[in-house]
Write a protein that holds these residues in place. Structure first.
Motif, PDB file in Angstrom:
ATOM      1  N   MET A   1       0.806  34.448 -42.897  1.00  0.00           N
ATOM      2  CA  MET A   1      -0.328  35.390 -43.747  1.00  0.00           C
ATOM      3  C   MET A   1      -1.255  36.098 -42.794  1.00  0.00           C
ATOM      4  O   MET A   1      -1.321  37.234 -43.061  1.00  0.00           O
ATOM      5  CB  MET A   1      -1.133  34.214 -44.632  1.00  0.00           C
ATOM      6  CG  MET A   1      -0.153  33.661 -46.019  1.00  0.00           C
ATOM      7  SD  MET A   1      -1.251  32.821 -46.718  1.00  0.00           S
ATOM      8  CE  MET A   1      -2.336  33.692 -47.459  1.00  0.00           C
ATOM      9  N   LYS A   2      -1.399  35.555 -41.562  1.00  0.00           N
ATOM     10  CA  LYS A   2      -2.238  36.152 -40.760  1.00  0.00           C
ATOM     11  C   LYS A   2      -1.557  37.544 -40.145  1.00  0.00           C
ATOM     12  O   LYS A   2      -1.970  38.551 -40.041  1.00  0.00           O
ATOM     13  CB  LYS A   2      -2.567  35.397 -39.319  1.00  0.00           C
ATOM     14  CG  LYS A   2      -3.754  34.509 -39.663  1.00  0.00           C
ATOM     15  CD  LYS A   2      -3.788  33.561 -38.456  1.00  0.00           C
ATOM     16  CE  LYS A   2      -4.740  32.456 -38.607  1.00  0.00           C
ATOM     17  NZ  LYS A   2      -5.458  31.705 -37.606  1.00  0.00           N
ATOM     18  N   GLN A   3      -0.176  37.300 -40.138  1.00  0.00           N
ATOM     19  CA  GLN A   3       0.482  38.686 -39.480  1.00  0.00           C
ATOM     20  C   GLN A   3       0.752  39.469 -40.681  1.00  0.00           C
ATOM     21  O   GLN A   3       0.607  40.691 -40.298  1.00  0.00           O
ATOM     22  CB  GLN A   3       2.164  38.093 -39.200  1.00  0.00           C
ATOM     23  CG  GLN A   3       2.160  37.102 -37.898  1.00  0.00           C
ATOM     24  CD  GLN A   3       1.489  37.985 -36.820  1.00  0.00           C
ATOM     25  OE1 GLN A   3       1.936  39.016 -36.638  1.00  0.00           O
ATOM     26  NE2 GLN A   3       0.874  37.231 -35.896  1.00  0.00           N
ATOM     27  N   GLU A   4       0.962  39.098 -41.989  1.00  0.00           N
ATOM     28  CA  GLU A   4       0.906  40.149 -43.019  1.00  0.00           C
ATOM     29  C   GLU A   4      -0.355  40.891 -43.219  1.00  0.00           C
ATOM     30  O   GLU A   4      -0.519  41.960 -43.372  1.00  0.00           O
ATOM     31  CB  GLU A   4       1.139  39.506 -44.277  1.00  0.00           C
ATOM     32  CG  GLU A   4       2.754  39.048 -44.523  1.00  0.00           C
ATOM     33  CD  GLU A   4       2.989  38.076 -45.696  1.00  0.00           C
ATOM     34  OE1 GLU A   4       2.333  38.156 -46.284  1.00  0.00           O
ATOM     35  OE2 GLU A   4       3.885  37.617 -45.643  1.00  0.00           O
ATOM     36  N   ILE A   5      -1.652  40.280 -43.023  1.00  0.00           N
ATOM     37  CA  ILE A   5      -2.785  40.769 -42.999  1.00  0.00           C
ATOM     38  C   ILE A   5      -2.851  41.883 -42.145  1.00  0.00           C
ATOM     39  O   ILE A   5      -3.707  42.747 -42.202  1.00  0.00           O
ATOM     40  CB  ILE A   5      -3.817  39.696 -43.139  1.00  0.00           C
ATOM     41  CG1 ILE A   5      -3.693  38.857 -44.382  1.00  0.00           C
ATOM     42  CG2 ILE A   5      -5.224  40.232 -42.833  1.00  0.00           C
ATOM     43  CD1 ILE A   5      -5.097  37.790 -44.744  1.00  0.00           C
ATOM     44  N   LEU A   6      -2.596  41.355 -40.781  1.00  0.00           N
ATOM     45  CA  LEU A   6      -2.714  42.288 -39.730  1.00  0.00           C
ATOM     46  C   LEU A   6      -1.643  43.707 -40.030  1.00  0.00           C
ATOM     47  O   LEU A   6      -2.320  44.746 -39.628  1.00  0.00           O
ATOM     48  CB  LEU A   6      -2.129  41.763 -38.474  1.00  0.00           C
ATOM     49  CG  LEU A   6      -2.298  42.296 -37.064  1.00  0.00           C
ATOM     50  CD1 LEU A   6      -3.669  43.021 -36.839  1.00  0.00           C
ATOM     51  CD2 LEU A   6      -1.922  41.531 -35.926  1.00  0.00           C
ATOM     52  N   ALA A   7      -0.711  43.327 -40.545  1.00  0.00           N
ATOM     53  CA  ALA A   7       0.188  44.444 -40.822  1.00  0.00           C
ATOM     54  C   ALA A   7      -0.375  45.326 -41.873  1.00  0.00           C
ATOM     55  O   ALA A   7      -0.534  46.858 -41.957  1.00  0.00           O
ATOM     56  CB  ALA A   7       1.586  43.978 -41.315  1.00  0.00           C
TER      57      ALA A   7
ATOM     58  N   GLN B   1      -3.447  50.323 -43.175  1.00  0.00           N
ATOM     59  CA  GLN B   1      -4.556  50.896 -43.907  1.00  0.00           C
ATOM     60  C   GLN B   1      -5.487  51.825 -42.950  1.00  0.00           C
ATOM     61  O   GLN B   1      -5.883  52.975 -43.258  1.00  0.00           O
ATOM     62  CB  GLN B   1      -5.477  49.884 -44.340  1.00  0.00           C
ATOM     63  CG  GLN B   1      -6.621  50.279 -44.889  1.00  0.00           C
ATOM     64  CD  GLN B   1      -7.770  49.104 -45.463  1.00  0.00           C
ATOM     65  OE1 GLN B   1      -7.699  48.120 -44.683  1.00  0.00           O
ATOM     66  NE2 GLN B   1      -8.671  49.464 -46.326  1.00  0.00           N
ATOM     67  N   ASN B   2      -5.326  51.395 -41.712  1.00  0.00           N
ATOM     68  CA  ASN B   2      -6.046  52.380 -40.703  1.00  0.00           C
ATOM     69  C   ASN B   2      -5.017  53.663 -40.506  1.00  0.00           C
ATOM     70  O   ASN B   2      -5.845  54.759 -40.265  1.00  0.00           O
ATOM     71  CB  ASN B   2      -6.007  51.548 -39.507  1.00  0.00           C
ATOM     72  CG  ASN B   2      -7.135  50.629 -39.459  1.00  0.00           C
ATOM     73  OD1 ASN B   2      -8.143  50.493 -40.270  1.00  0.00           O
ATOM     74  ND2 ASN B   2      -7.261  49.639 -38.476  1.00  0.00           N
TER      75      ASN B   2
END
Length: 84
Positions: A30-36, A41-42
């Motif tokens: 989930m951390k990796q997905e949020i980072l992606a 978004q950026n």
């Protein structure tokens, strides 16, 4: 009620430990997905900013050309006469 032995407690703790390892793995995913998602978004934000700047540049050019066209029309006396 069955007697609680050290072996039974050990087996229960092993199963809890295995489940915690699975939970940790899911949290890492989930951390990796949020980072992606943040990266995406950026990138989208940068794209929107670039488009906005491009539109602002086109608008400035049109305003400049409109001013020049107005001056040319005045020099050539091509102004529209007021309707009476």
């Amino acid at each position: 009620m069955p007697d609680v032995t050290a072996e039974l407690m050990f087996e229960v703790l092993k199963s809890i430990q295995a489940r915690l390892v699975q939970v940790d793995g899911k949290i890492d995913e989930m951390k990796q997905e949020i980072l992606a998602l943040r990266t995406s978004q950026n990138a989208a934000r940068q794209d929107v900013t670039s488009v906005f700047q491009e539109i602002a540049g086109v608008h400035a050019t049109l305003v400049r050309h409109e001013g020049r066209l107005d001056r040319i029309e005045r020099r050539l006396e091509l102004n529209e006469a007021p309707v009476r």
